[in-house]
Design a protein around this motif. Structure first.
Motif, mmCIF file in Angstrom:
data_model
loop_
_atom_site.group_PDB
_atom_site.id
_atom_site.type_symbol
_atom_site.label_atom_id
_atom_site.label_comp_id
_atom_site.label_asym_id
_atom_site.label_seq_id
_atom_site.Cartn_x
_atom_site.Cartn_y
_atom_site.Cartn_z
ATOM 1 N N ALA A 61 0.860 -1.185 0.000
ATOM 2 C CA ALA A 61 0.000 0.000 0.000
ATOM 3 C C ALA A 61 0.894 1.233 0.000
ATOM 4 N N PRO A 62 0.556 2.230 -0.790
ATOM 5 C CA PRO A 62 1.393 3.438 -0.819
ATOM 6 C C PRO A 62 1.344 4.171 0.518
ATOM 7 N N THR A 63 2.469 4.764 0.862
ATOM 8 C CA THR A 63 2.579 5.537 2.092
ATOM 9 C C THR A 63 2.608 7.026 1.760
ATOM 10 N N ILE A 64 2.556 7.841 2.783
ATOM 11 C CA ILE A 64 2.622 9.281 2.587
ATOM 12 C C ILE A 64 3.957 9.664 1.931
ATOM 13 N N ASN A 65 5.007 8.904 2.244
ATOM 14 C CA ASN A 65 6.316 9.158 1.629
ATOM 15 C C ASN A 65 6.287 8.848 0.135
ATOM 16 N N ASN B 60 -3.534 5.633 -5.695
ATOM 17 C CA ASN B 60 -4.678 5.094 -4.951
ATOM 18 C C ASN B 60 -4.371 5.094 -3.444
ATOM 19 N N TYR B 61 -3.857 6.217 -2.978
ATOM 20 C CA TYR B 61 -3.465 6.355 -1.576
ATOM 21 C C TYR B 61 -4.664 6.675 -0.707
ATOM 22 N N SER B 62 -4.707 6.055 0.455
ATOM 23 C CA SER B 62 -5.676 6.457 1.479
ATOM 24 C C SER B 62 -4.930 6.485 2.809
ATOM 25 N N PRO B 63 -5.166 7.505 3.612
ATOM 26 C CA PRO B 63 -4.452 7.629 4.889
ATOM 27 C C PRO B 63 -4.732 6.443 5.800
#
Length: 104
Positions: free
Chosen positions: A13-17, A56-59
């Motif tokens: 999953a993508p991170t904020i970085n 497709n990032y979600s916090p």
């Protein structure tokens, strides 16, 4: 017992970085966009929003709950015979916070 939870990194999953790298900005800028702060320039905001959509990032809900400054948390550690007194003391502290209007 085996912990079956997986981290965002393990799930790919993508991170904020990742979002920051994709948009060419700092993670703090991404955070400001996510939190709706107005200090971010429109052009930069658009880049970050595009990166969020592309990846497709979600916090992380867990991270958001830990970072949420809207709540007041009171904790206490007690052991053995002092446990009953500790619970009573904690209840009294919570009641006092409510009386003072600090209802986190």
């Amino acid at each position: 017992m085996t912990d079956t939870r997986t981290s965002r990194r393990q799930r790919n999953a993508p991170t904020i970085n990742d979002v920051a790298r994709h948009a060419g900005v700092s993670p703090m800028t991404v955070s400001r966009v996510i939190n709706g702060e107005q200090v971010v320039k429109a052009e930069t905001r658009a880049k970050v929003e595009e990166a969020i959509k592309a990846l497709n990032y979600s916090p992380s809900a867990a991270a958001r709950s830990l970072a949420g400054g809207d709540e007041t948390r009171i904790g206490q550690v007690a052991e053995g015979a002092a446990m009953g007194e500790a619970v009573l003391l904690l209840q009294l502290r919570c009641q006092r916070q409510l009386q003072l209007g600090k209802t986190g």
